[in-house]
Design an enzyme around this catalytic site. Structure first.
Site, PDB file in Angstrom:
ATOM      1  CE  LYS A 125      40.858  34.599  39.706  1.00 48.89           C
ATOM      2  NZ  LYS A 125      40.136  35.622  39.598  1.00 48.89           N
ATOM      3  CE  LYS A 334      42.305  39.919  41.185  1.00 51.45           C
ATOM      4  NZ  LYS A 334      40.835  39.820  40.943  1.00 51.45           N
ATOM      5  CB  CYS A 443       6.155  53.606  43.215  1.00 50.53           C
ATOM      6  SG  CYS A 443       4.734  54.463  43.989  1.00 50.53           S
TER       7      CYS A 443
HETATM    8  S1  IVH Z   1      40.311  27.682  41.941  1.00 51.55           S
HETATM    9  C1  IVH Z   1      39.090  26.472  45.669  1.00 51.55           C
HETATM   10  N1  IVH Z   1      40.935  28.362  39.171  1.00 51.55           N
HETATM   11  O1  IVH Z   1      38.394  32.854  40.199  1.00 51.55           O
HETATM   12  C2  IVH Z   1      39.442  26.949  44.917  1.00 51.55           C
HETATM   13  N2  IVH Z   1      39.687  29.878  39.839  1.00 51.55           N
HETATM   14  O2  IVH Z   1      38.862  34.934  42.766  1.00 51.55           O
HETATM   15  C3  IVH Z   1      38.717  27.909  44.160  1.00 51.55           C
HETATM   16  N3  IVH Z   1      38.910  31.762  38.540  1.00 51.55           N
HETATM   17  O3  IVH Z   1      35.158  31.880  41.883  1.00 51.55           O
HETATM   18  C4  IVH Z   1      39.119  28.236  42.548  1.00 51.55           C
HETATM   19  N4  IVH Z   1      40.556  30.387  37.106  1.00 51.55           N
HETATM   20  O4  IVH Z   1      35.470  31.628  39.437  1.00 51.55           O
HETATM   21  C5  IVH Z   1      40.373  28.129  40.210  1.00 51.55           C
HETATM   22  N5  IVH Z   1      41.605  28.825  36.774  1.00 51.55           N
HETATM   23  C6  IVH Z   1      41.392  28.753  38.228  1.00 51.55           C
HETATM   24  C7  IVH Z   1      40.272  29.956  37.430  1.00 51.55           C
HETATM   25  C8  IVH Z   1      39.832  30.551  38.820  1.00 51.55           C
HETATM   26  C9  IVH Z   1      38.948  32.033  37.248  1.00 51.55           C
HETATM   27  C10 IVH Z   1      38.008  32.440  39.128  1.00 51.55           C
HETATM   28  C11 IVH Z   1      36.486  31.336  40.090  1.00 51.55           C
HETATM   29  C12 IVH Z   1      36.557  31.833  41.354  1.00 51.55           C
HETATM   30  C13 IVH Z   1      37.552  33.228  41.099  1.00 51.55           C
HETATM   31  C14 IVH Z   1      38.530  33.643  42.588  1.00 51.55           C
END
Ligand code: IVH
Length: 699
Positions: A125, A334, A443
């Site tokens: 992520k 997470k 301001c």
């Molecule tokens: S999937 C419906 N895949 O995490 C699918 N998100 O908390 C939604 N993100 O807004 C997202 N890496 O900015 C997905 N491999 C990944 C990701 C990812 C980062 C971020 C993304 C999203 C957020 C969600």
């Protein structure tokens, strides 16, 4: 004859068009190899040569320029505005798990809906800025930020500058691609140092960059983009793995580490063929994948804040469905629950001493690094927009070292659907219409009560008028009783009468009155810098006085004439700052304050002996202002010539104006020479200058 020439031209441009297309395809192929696969096929020089050839052809044949050419990543100086646009795919967020057990619970829950153990795809992520790229028939049409999930900001011009965003796909798909825009950690550290360590993390710097008004500036920050979801209009692929493989074929970079797992360990050969870099296996391999990524997290080139696990089969995804907030077919594991998570109750605005208005978030009290935080600065409207923050949002708040707490990001949007917070139009204290200057709102009323209060504390403080016995508590006491509202009031209070109040003995009021009286002897430069006039800090006051503005009346006269050129001619003061200073000096509210202070005999003229103490060395160029232009034989770089002028007691400036007395013109002097001729300035050649210097040294 004319017919013949016409047909010649047609033939030529058909050839050229072909060559241009060939070059573009070639460059795209090499960009992909270099930026996406990290395996360049040719040397940088060879690449540059292709690029230069394409650029020069496009310059010769502007009719053949197209916006999806690789040359169009440089960005422009034109203002990129960020209109709000609706998303045509739902841009949802993710459900979260904070332990491996919760992740297992997700797998158990979702497996139940399938006939056989489903495939799960695990991805890092990435912690950056979420973006949706809309392609029509293979061409990038629009890049839109996540916004509130339904409406985001159109940041296409800026996103175009990112090398890993294909401007044209290898195949003519109409597709929406979701991905993350990130800045590698090492580049972040490098750049953030340059920005005065203003950004809490790479994510915020990436987000701030994407909102730059000039896309040319964006092009200079090495942002990268990784794709993680694709919504194809036609012939949707049956699985996420197939979708990812297609995205890669189209030229996208995928999230760096992928895993494909199934509870029975069965991952088809087809998947392994499509995604050869993916880790595969069963539950045990998946657990190991999670452990490994967690362990290596700090060593990875990009910031990541978890692992996303998704169902692979798109049919099963549809069957599982969505909540209003997240899909039921994916979860974000997470790494840790960040400490400073709280909710924004309201946003107030505070007026500072220069009139700058700062939004402050009032949050539900939260303990961070040992203290309870309930007020968090939001810096300015740009910062609020970068965060896309609304009242009611859940935010993550950090406190790094002694730094004032800052909102790092929105972790959960408010449920009421409130839109991004906006600066009010009027000052909360005096209702003057706020004005925007750069990133900040001001301001502009010099006598605004809130602003005056801040000014009062500044005025009496150490480093300014330094009124020793008028400390913050005493000043607050006087303000609370309405005895002091504005700076001149300080000189009008009957301090001796304070003995009627508790805590004010004879001795104390005596010292107080004395130190107020004594402050009247501060030099002009101190008085000027203590008034809290925007831009007029101690350094700029010093520069103005040294440049000959020796009294407030000199400055007022320059303001009345709007003599921007004279101020801008002072090294260290640019054109814009000069104009801003003069605008401040024209304000009635300031002039009234100055008139009252004059009556109390504060100094508004620089005494002669103050000036000679800090004036430049005497020399042959004393009293002269030189501008240096063109290239020189004896002075390389030309700043050497400027140093020679300064060493001889003269001043140097970068631009020609009527404040300039001499123009030193080297070879190929262009517009500055013409301007100097127009203004009738003395023009000195390199030869003459060398002679001048020789004469001085033999004198
Ligand atoms: S999937 C419906 N895949 O995490 C699918 N998100 O908390 C939604 N993100 O807004 C997202 N890496 O900015 C997905 N491999 C990944 C990701 C990812 C980062 C971020 C993304 C999203 C957020 C969600």
């Amino acid at each position: 004859m004319s017919d013949a020439r016409q047909s010649d031209e047609r033939v030529a441009s058909a050839d050229v068009a072909q060559e241009i297309e060939r070059l573009r395809a070639e460059i795209r192929r090499h960009e992909y190899a270099y930026f996406v696969e990290g395996q360049p096929l040719i040397s940088d020089q060879e690449f540059d040569a292709l690029f230069e050839r394409l650029k020069s052809l496009e310059a010769q044949y502007p009719e053949l320029v197209s916006s999806d050419s690789p040359t169009h990543r440089v960005g422009s100086d034109l203002s990129a505005e960020f209109p709000e646009v609706e998303h045509t795919v739902p841009v949802l967020s993710l459900d979260k798990a904070y332990s491996f057990q919760e992740l297992v619970a997700f797998i158990t829950r979702t497996s139940r809906e399938a006939d056989k153990p489903p495939l799960y795809v695990a991805e890092e992520k990435l912690d950056g800025v979420s973006i949706v790229l809309y392609y029509r028939e293979g061409r990038l049409e629009r890049a839109v930020t996540r916004g509130n999930g339904y409406v985001g900001n159109d940041v296409t011009a800026n996103v175009r500058t990112i090398r890993t965003v294909p401007l044209r796909l290898e195949r003519p798909h109409t597709v929406a691609v979701r991905g993350e825009i990130v800045l590698p950690k090492d580049r972040f550290n490098e750049l953030n140092r340059r920005f005065g360590n203003a950004y809490a993390n790479p994510r915020n710097l990436a987000a701030g960059t994407l909102r730059r008004v000039k896309s040319r500036e964006v092009a200079q920050v090495p942002l990268e983009m990784f794709a993680y979801e694709g919504y194809f209009e036609q012939s949707p692929y049956p699985s996420h793995t197939r979708t990812l493989a297609e995205l890669r074929t189209c030229g996208f970079r995928l999230n760096p580490r992928l895993g494909v797992f199934s509870d029975d360990g069965g991952v088809s050969e087809e998947v392994e063929r499509m995604l050869p870099n993916a880790v595969t296996g069963g539950r045990a391999e998946m657990e190991r994948f999670v452990e490994e990524v967690t362990r290596e997290r700090d060593r990875l080139p990009h910031e990541i804040d978890g692992i996303v696990v998704k169902i692979d089969d798109l049919g099963l995804r549809e069957a599982l469905g969505y909540t209003g907030h997240h899909p039921r077919w994916a979860i974000a594991y997470k790494f840790e629950s960040p400490a400073g998570i709280t909710k924004v109750r309201s946003v107030d605005v505070q007026v500072g001493r220069t009139g700058r208005v700062t939004p402050v978030a009032r949050v539900e009290p939260v303990a961070i690094a040992g203290t309870t935080v309930s007020n968090v600065t939001l810096h300015n409207q740009d910062y609020v927009e970068m965060l896309e923050l609304s009242i009611g949002d859940t935010v993550s708040v950090s406190r790094r070292g002694d730094v004032i707490p800052a909102v790092e990001r929105v972790v959960e949007k408010n449920e009421a659907g409130l839109s991004v917070w906006q600066m009010p139009e009027h000052c909360p204290s005096c209702h003057t219409k706020l004005e925007r200057l750069g990133a900040h709102h001001f301001c502009t009323n010099y006598r605004c009560p809130d602003r005056m209060r801040q000014q009062l504390f500044f005025f009496v403080g150490r480093g300014q008028m330094d009124i020793e016995h008028l400390g913050p508590e005493t000043l607050q006491f006087l303000i609370d009783r309405g005895m002091v509202r504005e700076i001149p009031d300080i000189y009008e209070v009957d301090y001796r009468s304070l003995v009627q109040y508790e805590g004010f003995g004879e001795r104390k009021v005596g010292l107080l009155a004395e130190s107020v009286e004594e402050s009247k002897s501060r030099p002009f430069r101190t008085v000027l810098a203590s008034l809290g006039i925007p831009e007029l800090g101690p350094r700029i006051c010093e520069l103005l006085i040294e440049a000959g503005f020796r009294s407030i009346d000199d400055l007022f006269r320059a303001a009345d004439r709007d003599d921007v050129a004279s101020l801008a001619a002072i090294p260290g003061i640019g054109e814009k700052m000069a104009a801003d200073i003069l605008a401040e000096l024209r304000k009635d509210s300031l002039r009234q304050i100055v008139e009252r202070l004059r009556r109390h005999e504060l100094r508004f003229t620089e005494a002669e002996h103050d000036a000679s103490a800090s004036s430049a060395t005497e020399g042959p160029f004393t009293g002269q202002t030189w501008c240096v232009t063109g290239s020189f034989e004896h002075f390389k770089p030309r700043s050497k010539a400027m140093e020679a002028v300064r060493a001889g007691g003269g001043r140097t400036v970068n631009d020609v104006s009527s404040a300039v007395t001499h123009l030193l013109a080297g070879a190929n002097a262009g517009s500055k020479l013409r301007k100097a001729q127009r203004l009738g300035l003395k023009i000195v050649s390199e030869e003459e200058f060398v002679e001048l210097l020789k004469r001085v040294s033999t004198d």
